[in-house]
Write a protein that holds these residues in place. Structure first.
Motif, PDB file in Angstrom:
ATOM      1  N   GLY A   9       0.720  -1.276  -0.056  1.00 41.30           N
ATOM      2  CA  GLY A   9       0.004  -0.046   0.014  1.00 41.30           C
ATOM      3  C   GLY A   9       0.724   1.318  -0.182  1.00 41.30           C
ATOM      4  O   GLY A   9       0.637   2.022  -0.607  1.00 41.30           O
ATOM      5  N   ILE A  10       1.977   1.308   0.528  1.00 38.32           N
ATOM      6  CA  ILE A  10       2.986   2.453   0.814  1.00 38.32           C
ATOM      7  C   ILE A  10       3.450   2.612  -0.649  1.00 38.32           C
ATOM      8  O   ILE A  10       3.328   3.620  -1.170  1.00 38.32           O
ATOM      9  N   GLY A  11       3.791   1.439  -1.338  1.00 35.66           N
ATOM     10  CA  GLY A  11       4.581   1.566  -2.479  1.00 35.66           C
ATOM     11  C   GLY A  11       3.390   2.010  -3.508  1.00 35.66           C
ATOM     12  O   GLY A  11       3.966   2.935  -4.356  1.00 35.66           O
ATOM     13  N   LEU A  12       2.289   1.267  -3.505  1.00 35.35           N
ATOM     14  CA  LEU A  12       1.315   2.129  -4.495  1.00 35.35           C
ATOM     15  C   LEU A  12       1.092   3.487  -4.287  1.00 35.35           C
ATOM     16  O   LEU A  12       0.921   4.437  -5.129  1.00 35.35           O
ATOM     17  N   LEU A  13       0.699   3.719  -3.024  1.00 34.01           N
ATOM     18  CA  LEU A  13       0.264   5.430  -2.613  1.00 34.01           C
ATOM     19  C   LEU A  13       1.612   6.362  -3.082  1.00 34.01           C
ATOM     20  O   LEU A  13       1.541   7.369  -3.615  1.00 34.01           O
ATOM     21  N   CYS A  14       2.804   5.931  -2.836  1.00 32.46           N
ATOM     22  CA  CYS A  14       3.844   6.658  -3.261  1.00 32.46           C
ATOM     23  C   CYS A  14       3.985   6.818  -4.960  1.00 32.46           C
ATOM     24  O   CYS A  14       4.398   7.828  -5.198  1.00 32.46           O
ATOM     25  N   ALA A  15       3.772   5.747  -5.350  1.00 28.20           N
ATOM     26  CA  ALA A  15       3.658   5.630  -6.867  1.00 28.20           C
ATOM     27  C   ALA A  15       2.657   6.734  -7.550  1.00 28.20           C
ATOM     28  O   ALA A  15       2.854   7.510  -8.270  1.00 28.20           O
ATOM     29  N   ILE A  16       1.397   6.442  -7.111  1.00 29.50           N
ATOM     30  CA  ILE A  16       0.406   7.104  -7.498  1.00 29.50           C
ATOM     31  C   ILE A  16       0.579   8.876  -7.138  1.00 29.50           C
ATOM     32  O   ILE A  16       0.330   9.673  -7.922  1.00 29.50           O
ATOM     33  N   SER A  17       1.077   8.984  -5.839  1.00 29.89           N
ATOM     34  CA  SER A  17       1.462  10.380  -5.547  1.00 29.89           C
ATOM     35  C   SER A  17       2.315  10.968  -6.539  1.00 29.89           C
ATOM     36  O   SER A  17       2.302  12.183  -6.901  1.00 29.89           O
ATOM     37  N   GLY A  18       3.388  10.243  -6.681  1.00 33.94           N
ATOM     38  CA  GLY A  18       4.725  10.751  -7.539  1.00 33.94           C
ATOM     39  C   GLY A  18       4.025  10.980  -9.009  1.00 33.94           C
ATOM     40  O   GLY A  18       4.406  12.091  -9.581  1.00 33.94           O
ATOM     41  N   ILE A  19       3.127  10.161  -9.539  1.00 32.49           N
ATOM     42  CA  ILE A  19       2.550  10.209 -10.782  1.00 32.49           C
ATOM     43  C   ILE A  19       1.673  11.632 -10.958  1.00 32.49           C
ATOM     44  O   ILE A  19       1.646  12.434 -11.935  1.00 32.49           O
ATOM     45  N   ILE A  20       0.875  11.812  -9.981  1.00 31.64           N
ATOM     46  CA  ILE A  20       0.047  12.778  -9.656  1.00 31.64           C
ATOM     47  C   ILE A  20       0.735  14.202  -9.597  1.00 31.64           C
ATOM     48  O   ILE A  20       0.591  15.124 -10.170  1.00 31.64           O
ATOM     49  N   LEU A  21       1.769  14.360  -8.669  1.00 29.17           N
ATOM     50  CA  LEU A  21       2.615  15.585  -8.572  1.00 29.17           C
ATOM     51  C   LEU A  21       3.523  15.775  -9.735  1.00 29.17           C
ATOM     52  O   LEU A  21       3.658  17.026 -10.237  1.00 29.17           O
ATOM     53  N   ARG A  22       3.768  14.678 -10.739  1.00 30.55           N
ATOM     54  CA  ARG A  22       4.497  15.001 -11.832  1.00 30.55           C
ATOM     55  C   ARG A  22       3.599  16.010 -12.833  1.00 30.55           C
ATOM     56  O   ARG A  22       4.161  16.483 -13.324  1.00 30.55           O
ATOM     57  N   GLN A  23       2.588  15.281 -12.685  1.00 28.20           N
ATOM     58  CA  GLN A  23       1.801  16.005 -13.807  1.00 28.20           C
ATOM     59  C   GLN A  23       1.277  17.576 -13.427  1.00 28.20           C
ATOM     60  O   GLN A  23       1.055  18.348 -14.062  1.00 28.20           O
ATOM     61  N   VAL A  24       1.188  17.610 -12.198  1.00 26.43           N
ATOM     62  CA  VAL A  24       0.853  19.103 -11.507  1.00 26.43           C
ATOM     63  C   VAL A  24       1.552  19.809 -11.442  1.00 26.43           C
ATOM     64  O   VAL A  24       1.843  20.853 -11.940  1.00 26.43           O
ATOM     65  N   LYS A  25       2.882  19.351 -10.701  1.00 28.22           N
ATOM     66  CA  LYS A  25       3.945  20.242 -10.438  1.00 28.22           C
ATOM     67  C   LYS A  25       5.162  20.320 -11.268  1.00 28.22           C
ATOM     68  O   LYS A  25       6.076  20.982 -11.176  1.00 28.22           O
ATOM     69  N   GLY A  26       5.111  19.274 -12.165  1.00 30.90           N
ATOM     70  CA  GLY A  26       6.272  19.289 -13.222  1.00 30.90           C
ATOM     71  C   GLY A  26       7.280  18.544 -12.628  1.00 30.90           C
ATOM     72  O   GLY A  26       8.430  18.000 -13.330  1.00 30.90           O
ATOM     73  N   GLY A  27       7.070  17.643 -11.652  1.00 31.23           N
ATOM     74  CA  GLY A  27       8.028  16.518 -10.994  1.00 31.23           C
ATOM     75  C   GLY A  27       9.152  16.876  -9.911  1.00 31.23           C
ATOM     76  O   GLY A  27       9.629  16.095  -9.706  1.00 31.23           O
ATOM     77  N   GLU A  28       9.339  18.090  -9.673  1.00 30.99           N
ATOM     78  CA  GLU A  28      10.201  18.361  -8.724  1.00 30.99           C
ATOM     79  C   GLU A  28      10.049  17.759  -7.098  1.00 30.99           C
ATOM     80  O   GLU A  28      10.892  17.143  -6.818  1.00 30.99           O
ATOM     81  N   LEU A  29       8.743  17.673  -6.966  1.00 31.23           N
ATOM     82  CA  LEU A  29       8.374  16.804  -5.744  1.00 31.23           C
ATOM     83  C   LEU A  29       8.339  15.343  -5.709  1.00 31.23           C
ATOM     84  O   LEU A  29       8.268  14.717  -4.978  1.00 31.23           O
ATOM     85  N   SER A  30       7.724  15.028  -6.959  1.00 30.65           N
ATOM     86  CA  SER A  30       7.626  13.577  -7.170  1.00 30.65           C
ATOM     87  C   SER A  30       8.635  12.609  -6.866  1.00 30.65           C
ATOM     88  O   SER A  30       8.498  11.726  -6.383  1.00 30.65           O
ATOM     89  N   LEU A  31       9.958  13.275  -7.201  1.00 35.11           N
ATOM     90  CA  LEU A  31      11.221  12.530  -7.257  1.00 35.11           C
ATOM     91  C   LEU A  31      11.393  12.390  -5.688  1.00 35.11           C
ATOM     92  O   LEU A  31      11.649  11.107  -5.104  1.00 35.11           O
ATOM     93  N   PHE A  32      11.140  12.883  -4.747  1.00 34.41           N
ATOM     94  CA  PHE A  32      11.346  12.980  -3.458  1.00 34.41           C
ATOM     95  C   PHE A  32      10.197  12.238  -2.357  1.00 34.41           C
ATOM     96  O   PHE A  32      10.638  11.207  -1.626  1.00 34.41           O
ATOM     97  N   ILE A  33       9.028  12.045  -3.334  1.00 32.49           N
ATOM     98  CA  ILE A  33       8.135  11.042  -2.395  1.00 32.49           C
ATOM     99  C   ILE A  33       8.389   9.590  -3.017  1.00 32.49           C
ATOM    100  O   ILE A  33       8.287   8.626  -2.178  1.00 32.49           O
ATOM    101  N   ARG A  34       8.826   9.584  -4.226  1.00 39.09           N
ATOM    102  CA  ARG A  34       9.175   8.123  -4.753  1.00 39.09           C
ATOM    103  C   ARG A  34      10.443   7.727  -4.054  1.00 39.09           C
ATOM    104  O   ARG A  34      10.730   6.335  -3.601  1.00 39.09           O
ATOM    105  N   ILE A  35      11.260   8.570  -3.772  1.00 41.98           N
ATOM    106  CA  ILE A  35      12.663   8.210  -3.081  1.00 41.98           C
ATOM    107  C   ILE A  35      12.239   7.750  -1.467  1.00 41.98           C
ATOM    108  O   ILE A  35      12.758   7.019  -1.021  1.00 41.98           O
ATOM    109  N   GLY A  36      11.594   8.708  -0.995  1.00 38.59           N
ATOM    110  CA  GLY A  36      11.071   8.337   0.327  1.00 38.59           C
ATOM    111  C   GLY A  36      10.480   7.186   0.652  1.00 38.59           C
ATOM    112  O   GLY A  36      10.558   6.297   1.542  1.00 38.59           O
ATOM    113  N   GLY A  37       9.342   6.831  -0.293  1.00 39.79           N
ATOM    114  CA  GLY A  37       8.665   5.484  -0.332  1.00 39.79           C
ATOM    115  C   GLY A  37       9.746   4.281  -0.539  1.00 39.79           C
ATOM    116  O   GLY A  37       9.357   3.372   0.255  1.00 39.79           O
TER     117      GLY A  37
END
Length: 130
Positions: A9-37
């Motif tokens: 669940g944590i892995g899926l949540l981080c992956a989905i959050s990373g995809i959403i943030l990549r589309q909304v913010k351009g990807g700068e925050l999605s990297l940190f979420i994926r690495i943290g997960g």
């Protein structure tokens, strides 16, 4: 079983959050979420691995299988490390590098097992009377 479901669940949540943030913010925050997960899941895997190793050592303790259990644990560690590294290489788009890492891991495991193979051959010779 519950831990595995939680970490999936944590892995899926981080992956989905990373995809959403990549589309909304351009990807700068999605990297940190994926690495943290990935770090959370990797840390949990290491804690589980500690339990696996202690159980294996406990099972083989005092039965003359210490040498085999140590080889098994080292081979398991090499296989896991190789798999993680090759997956990271593939995620970065480096399939050839990932294949090279996997080949080196397989050869390292084979090299680790050669003394044990020689010992088994000696036992076979003794049994066959050669």
């Amino acid at each position: 079983m519950g831990d595995i479901i939680r970490f999936c669940g944590i892995g899926l949540l981080c992956a989905i959050s990373g995809i959403i943030l990549r589309q909304v913010k351009g990807g700068e925050l999605s990297l940190f979420i994926r690495i943290g997960g990935a770090l959370i899941i990797f840390g949990a895997a290491m804690l589980m691995m500690k339990n696996v190793i202690s159980e294996l050592l406990e099972i083989t303790d005092g039965q003359g299988l210490d040498i085999y259990s140590k080889v098994l644990i080292k081979a398991l560690g090499l296989a896991l490390l190789t798999k993680i590294c090759s997956d990271i290489c593939r995620d970065c788009g480096e399939g050839t590098l990932a294949s090279g890492v996997e080949l080196c891991g397989k050869l390292a495991i084979l090299l680790l097992c050669i003394p044990m193979i020689g010992e088994l051959m000696d036992y076979a010779k003794k049994i066959l009377g050669v």
